[in-house]
Write a protein that holds these residues in place. Structure first.
Motif, short mmCIF file in Angstrom:
data_model
loop_
_atom_site.label_atom_id
_atom_site.label_comp_id
_atom_site.label_asym_id
_atom_site.label_seq_id
_atom_site.Cartn_x
_atom_site.Cartn_y
_atom_site.Cartn_z
N ALA A 5 58.71 22.40 -37.36
CA ALA A 5 60.04 22.99 -37.17
C ALA A 5 60.14 24.38 -37.79
O ALA A 5 60.77 25.28 -37.22
CB ALA A 5 61.11 22.08 -37.76
N THR A 6 59.53 24.58 -38.92
CA THR A 6 59.65 25.88 -39.58
C THR A 6 58.91 26.98 -38.82
O THR A 6 59.27 28.14 -38.92
CB THR A 6 59.24 25.82 -41.06
OG1 THR A 6 59.76 26.96 -41.73
CG2 THR A 6 57.74 25.78 -41.23
N ARG A 26 67.32 31.00 -28.88
CA ARG A 26 68.45 30.99 -29.81
C ARG A 26 68.01 31.14 -31.26
O ARG A 26 68.78 31.57 -32.10
CB ARG A 26 69.27 29.70 -29.63
CG ARG A 26 68.60 28.44 -30.12
CD ARG A 26 69.48 27.21 -29.85
NE ARG A 26 69.07 26.07 -30.60
CZ ARG A 26 68.12 25.21 -30.24
NH1 ARG A 26 67.46 25.39 -29.12
NH2 ARG A 26 67.83 24.17 -30.99
N HIS A 27 66.74 30.82 -31.53
CA HIS A 27 66.23 30.95 -32.89
C HIS A 27 65.94 32.40 -33.25
O HIS A 27 65.99 32.77 -34.43
CB HIS A 27 64.96 30.11 -33.06
CG HIS A 27 65.17 28.67 -32.69
ND1 HIS A 27 65.98 27.83 -33.41
CD2 HIS A 27 64.68 27.95 -31.65
CE1 HIS A 27 65.98 26.64 -32.83
NE2 HIS A 27 65.20 26.69 -31.76
N GLN A 28 65.68 33.22 -32.26
CA GLN A 28 65.37 34.64 -32.51
C GLN A 28 66.52 35.35 -33.20
O GLN A 28 66.32 36.08 -34.16
CB GLN A 28 65.02 35.36 -31.19
CG GLN A 28 64.67 36.82 -31.38
CD GLN A 28 63.43 37.04 -32.23
OE1 GLN A 28 62.43 36.34 -32.06
NE2 GLN A 28 63.50 37.96 -33.17
N GLN A 84 58.53 26.68 -35.30
CA GLN A 84 59.26 26.76 -34.04
C GLN A 84 60.62 27.43 -34.19
O GLN A 84 61.03 28.21 -33.34
CB GLN A 84 59.46 25.36 -33.46
CG GLN A 84 58.17 24.73 -32.97
CD GLN A 84 58.39 23.32 -32.46
OE1 GLN A 84 59.28 22.59 -32.92
NE2 GLN A 84 57.58 22.92 -31.50
N HIS A 85 61.33 27.14 -35.25
CA HIS A 85 62.71 27.59 -35.41
C HIS A 85 62.89 28.77 -36.34
O HIS A 85 63.82 29.56 -36.16
CB HIS A 85 63.59 26.45 -35.90
CG HIS A 85 63.65 25.30 -34.95
ND1 HIS A 85 64.46 24.21 -35.18
CD2 HIS A 85 63.02 25.05 -33.77
CE1 HIS A 85 64.32 23.33 -34.18
NE2 HIS A 85 63.44 23.84 -33.32
N ASN A 86 62.03 28.87 -37.37
CA ASN A 86 62.22 29.91 -38.40
C ASN A 86 61.14 30.99 -38.36
O ASN A 86 61.23 31.94 -39.12
CB ASN A 86 62.24 29.28 -39.79
CG ASN A 86 63.17 28.11 -39.90
OD1 ASN A 86 62.74 26.99 -40.16
ND2 ASN A 86 64.46 28.34 -39.68
N ASP A 87 60.14 30.82 -37.52
CA ASP A 87 59.02 31.76 -37.45
C ASP A 87 58.44 32.02 -38.83
O ASP A 87 58.13 33.15 -39.20
CB ASP A 87 59.46 33.07 -36.78
CG ASP A 87 58.29 33.89 -36.27
OD1 ASP A 87 57.18 33.34 -36.12
OD2 ASP A 87 58.47 35.10 -36.03
N ARG A 120 68.70 34.12 -35.13
CA ARG A 120 68.82 33.64 -36.51
C ARG A 120 67.79 34.30 -37.40
O ARG A 120 68.10 34.68 -38.54
CB ARG A 120 68.69 32.12 -36.53
CG ARG A 120 69.85 31.46 -35.79
CD ARG A 120 69.64 30.00 -35.56
NE ARG A 120 70.73 29.47 -34.74
CZ ARG A 120 70.62 28.40 -34.00
NH1 ARG A 120 69.49 27.72 -33.95
NH2 ARG A 120 71.65 27.98 -33.28
N PHE A 153 56.41 29.89 -32.55
CA PHE A 153 57.83 30.23 -32.60
C PHE A 153 58.41 30.13 -31.20
O PHE A 153 57.85 30.65 -30.23
CB PHE A 153 58.00 31.65 -33.15
CG PHE A 153 59.43 32.11 -33.26
CD1 PHE A 153 60.38 31.35 -33.91
CD2 PHE A 153 59.81 33.33 -32.73
CE1 PHE A 153 61.69 31.78 -34.03
CE2 PHE A 153 61.11 33.78 -32.84
CZ PHE A 153 62.06 33.01 -33.49
N GLU A 154 59.56 29.45 -31.07
CA GLU A 154 60.19 29.23 -29.77
C GLU A 154 61.04 30.40 -29.30
O GLU A 154 61.36 30.50 -28.12
CB GLU A 154 61.04 27.96 -29.80
CG GLU A 154 60.23 26.70 -29.93
CD GLU A 154 61.10 25.44 -30.01
OE1 GLU A 154 62.34 25.55 -30.18
OE2 GLU A 154 60.53 24.35 -29.90
#
Length: 149
Positions: A94-95, A132-134, A97-100, A136, A128-129
């Motif tokens: 997750a870190t 929407r995470h970008q 994928q979501h937090n890069d 953030r 990294f996905e």
């Protein structure tokens, strides 16, 4: 992939295990220290690894101390570093994928070698996905810019 790795004395043994594991998998590894179990200060190694990652000399970094807490706090003082202290495979994935997250922190006295190697493998294989995470991650960067200028 080029990986910068570092630890203090509390993480030295686990660092050596992770280094060999990653070398066996074909990763290019540079060890920024420490080179023994003699007492030393984790911020020194967090700074060396973090700086190498921020300068894009390395793709990612791995830091290890006794708990992973101190070394991750120190690394996160470097603008551009997103260091995640991880103790399970779900969070490792997750870190990325979501937090890069570009630096992984581990606690040698918290996770055993088997779990640590699984965490490292999951973290290095996750991407990294964006989406929407970008936005953030960009907000994190703007906080850095606000307070580090």
């Amino acid at each position: 992939m080029k990986i910068a790795i570092g630890s203090d004395h509390g993480g030295y043994g686990l660092k050596e295990i992770i280094k060999e594991h990653l070398k066996d998998k074909g990763f290019f590894i540079t060890d920024f220290g420490t080179d023994s179990e003699a007492s030393c200060d984790y911020p020194e190694f967090a700074e060396k690894v973090g700086e190498a990652v921020v300068k894009a000399e390395y793709d990612r970094g791995i830091l290890i101390c006794g708990t992973g807490i101190g070394i991750s706090i120190a690394a996160n003082k470097i603008p551009g570093i997103r260091c995640a202290l991880v103790g399970d495979c779900f969070s490792a994935k997750a870190t990325r994928q979501h937090n890069d997250a570009n630096v992984l922190a581990l606690g040698a006295r918290v996770v055993g070698p088997g779990l640590a190697l699984e965490i490292v493998d999951v973290w290095l294989n996750a991407e990294f996905e964006g989406g929407r995470h970008q936005k953030r991650v960009e907000k994190i960067s703007s906080i850095e810019e606000k307070y580090y200028k």
